[in-house]
Design an enzyme around this catalytic site. Structure first.
Site, PDB file in Angstrom:
ATOM      1  N   SER A  60      41.371  62.925  42.620  1.00 54.39           N
ATOM      2  CA  SER A  60      40.949  61.823  41.734  1.00 54.39           C
ATOM      3  C   SER A  60      40.204  62.066  40.341  1.00 54.39           C
ATOM      4  CB  SER A  60      40.460  60.625  42.516  1.00 54.39           C
ATOM      5  OG  SER A  60      39.370  61.128  43.139  1.00 54.39           O
ATOM      6  N   HIS A 152      34.872  54.666  54.383  1.00 56.07           N
ATOM      7  CA  HIS A 152      35.625  53.449  54.707  1.00 56.07           C
ATOM      8  C   HIS A 152      35.303  52.463  55.748  1.00 56.07           C
ATOM      9  CE1 HIS A 152      37.999  54.718  51.400  1.00 56.07           C
ATOM     10  NE2 HIS A 152      39.063  54.803  51.954  1.00 56.07           N
TER      11      HIS A 152
HETATM   12  N1  SAH Z   1      39.140  60.327  45.994  1.00 55.63           N
HETATM   13  C1  SAH Z   1      39.276  61.344  46.688  1.00 55.63           C
HETATM   14  C2  SAH Z   1      39.151  61.193  48.236  1.00 55.63           C
HETATM   15  C3  SAH Z   1      37.993  60.560  48.748  1.00 55.63           C
HETATM   16  S1  SAH Z   1      37.756  61.031  50.426  1.00 55.63           S
HETATM   17  C4  SAH Z   1      40.793  62.037  46.300  1.00 55.63           C
HETATM   18  O1  SAH Z   1      41.156  61.720  45.205  1.00 55.63           O
HETATM   19  O2  SAH Z   1      41.139  62.940  47.353  1.00 55.63           O
HETATM   20  C5  SAH Z   1      36.434  59.988  50.845  1.00 55.63           C
HETATM   21  C6  SAH Z   1      35.152  60.985  50.315  1.00 55.63           C
HETATM   22  O3  SAH Z   1      33.779  60.120  50.503  1.00 55.63           O
HETATM   23  C7  SAH Z   1      34.675  62.167  51.135  1.00 55.63           C
HETATM   24  O4  SAH Z   1      34.698  63.387  50.428  1.00 55.63           O
HETATM   25  C8  SAH Z   1      33.442  61.959  51.503  1.00 55.63           C
HETATM   26  O5  SAH Z   1      32.433  63.005  51.820  1.00 55.63           O
HETATM   27  C9  SAH Z   1      32.616  60.867  50.753  1.00 55.63           C
HETATM   28  N2  SAH Z   1      31.673  59.982  51.047  1.00 55.63           N
HETATM   29  C10 SAH Z   1      31.738  59.133  52.446  1.00 55.63           C
HETATM   30  N3  SAH Z   1      30.696  58.476  52.558  1.00 55.63           N
HETATM   31  C11 SAH Z   1      29.748  58.857  51.719  1.00 55.63           C
HETATM   32  C12 SAH Z   1      28.546  58.380  51.281  1.00 55.63           C
HETATM   33  N4  SAH Z   1      27.894  57.593  51.911  1.00 55.63           N
HETATM   34  N5  SAH Z   1      28.070  58.949  50.163  1.00 55.63           N
HETATM   35  C13 SAH Z   1      28.720  59.822  49.299  1.00 55.63           C
HETATM   36  N6  SAH Z   1      30.036  60.384  49.710  1.00 55.63           N
HETATM   37  C14 SAH Z   1      30.301  59.880  50.647  1.00 55.63           C
HETATM   38 MG    MG Z   2      41.164  56.772  49.371  1.00 57.00          MG
END
Ligand code: SAH
Ligand code: MG
Length: 216
Positions: A60, A152
């Site tokens: 992203s 999530h």
């Molecule tokens: N936007 C990305 C997908 C994100 S996946 C794409 O385009 O592929 C979700 C990400 O959120 C993961 O890398 C995970 O490490 C991060 N994440 C989850 N909980 C988090 C938190 N509390 N603080 C920081 N990062 C977090």
């Molecule tokens: Mg996503």
């Protein structure tokens, strides 16, 4: 894409190289949704810094960062790079390639850096490595765009919205990923955040797949 009228997103201007890099990057962002990310960022980038929660391996960030480069803007990409619940070893969305040398922990930071290096976007995308709640607690900079795609769980998604949305300026854009109205399609936390934002006065600008673009 469904578009509403109070904000018009510019047409995409991604170079073929950026587009190919974004499509080829490891991650969780379908191409059609990525292009809407990019278009939202083209609208936002001239208006101030942008922030995403959840960078993973930089997919992203390429869509958003390519718009930042177009306008001399910047994207802060917040992630502890230790993966979400579903990315942990043994879970449904665990990718072996992102485990560290011990094989016991996720470490997506090297992948994130390589993606940004390969696209020449290091100047326009700043990795903020840490928990989003900690970063949010100390964040003071107004934002032109907030993209929520981190943890999530209900608590994590709600905290990301609560922690950052007040920094959006007057025509700031709020983007939420993985919004599924039907529980059969996916977890409901991002959908609940989307509903909360509507209750708070945000209006829908665009929708593509599970991506929602909102503004005041
Ligand atoms: N936007 C990305 C997908 C994100 S996946 C794409 O385009 O592929 C979700 C990400 O959120 C993961 O890398 C995970 O490490 C991060 N994440 C989850 N909980 C988090 C938190 N509390 N603080 C920081 N990062 C977090
Ligand atoms: Mg996503």
């Amino acid at each position: 894409m469904v578009e509403r009228l109070h904000v018009t997103l510019p047409a995409a201007v991604m170079t073929a190289a950026d587009l190919e890099a974004a499509r080829g990057a490891r991650g969780f962002m379908p191409g059609d949704e990525g292009l809407v990310l990019h278009r939202a960022a083209l609208f936002a980038a001239p208006r101030g810094p942008m922030l995403e929660v959840g960078g993973y391996c930089g997919k992203s960030a390429v869509y958003l960062g390519s718009a930042a480069r177009e306008h001399g803007g910047v994207l802060f990409s917040v992630d502890h790079h230790r993966g979400s619940e579903e990315n942990q070893p043994g879970e449904l969305y665990c990718e072996e390639a992102v485990l560290d040398a011990s094989g016991a922990r996720v470490d997506t930071l090297p992948h994130f850096r390589r993606t940004l290096e390969a696209t020449g976007l290091e100047e326009w995308v700043v990795a903020v490595v840490g928990g989003s709640a900690t970063v949010a607690r100390h964040w003071r900079t107004p934002l032109s765009l907030l993209f929520i795609d981190g943890g999530h769980s209900e608590a994590a998604a709600q905290a990301d919205y609560a922690g950052f949305h007040a920094h959006l300026g007057e025509d700031g854009l709020l983007l939420i990923h993985d919004v599924f109205t039907d529980p059969a399609d996916g977890g409901q936390a991002p959908f609940h955040v989307y509903q909360r934002a509507l209750d708070d006065g945000f209006r829908e600008v665009a929708a593509q797949g599970s991506l929602r673009v909102l503004s005041r």
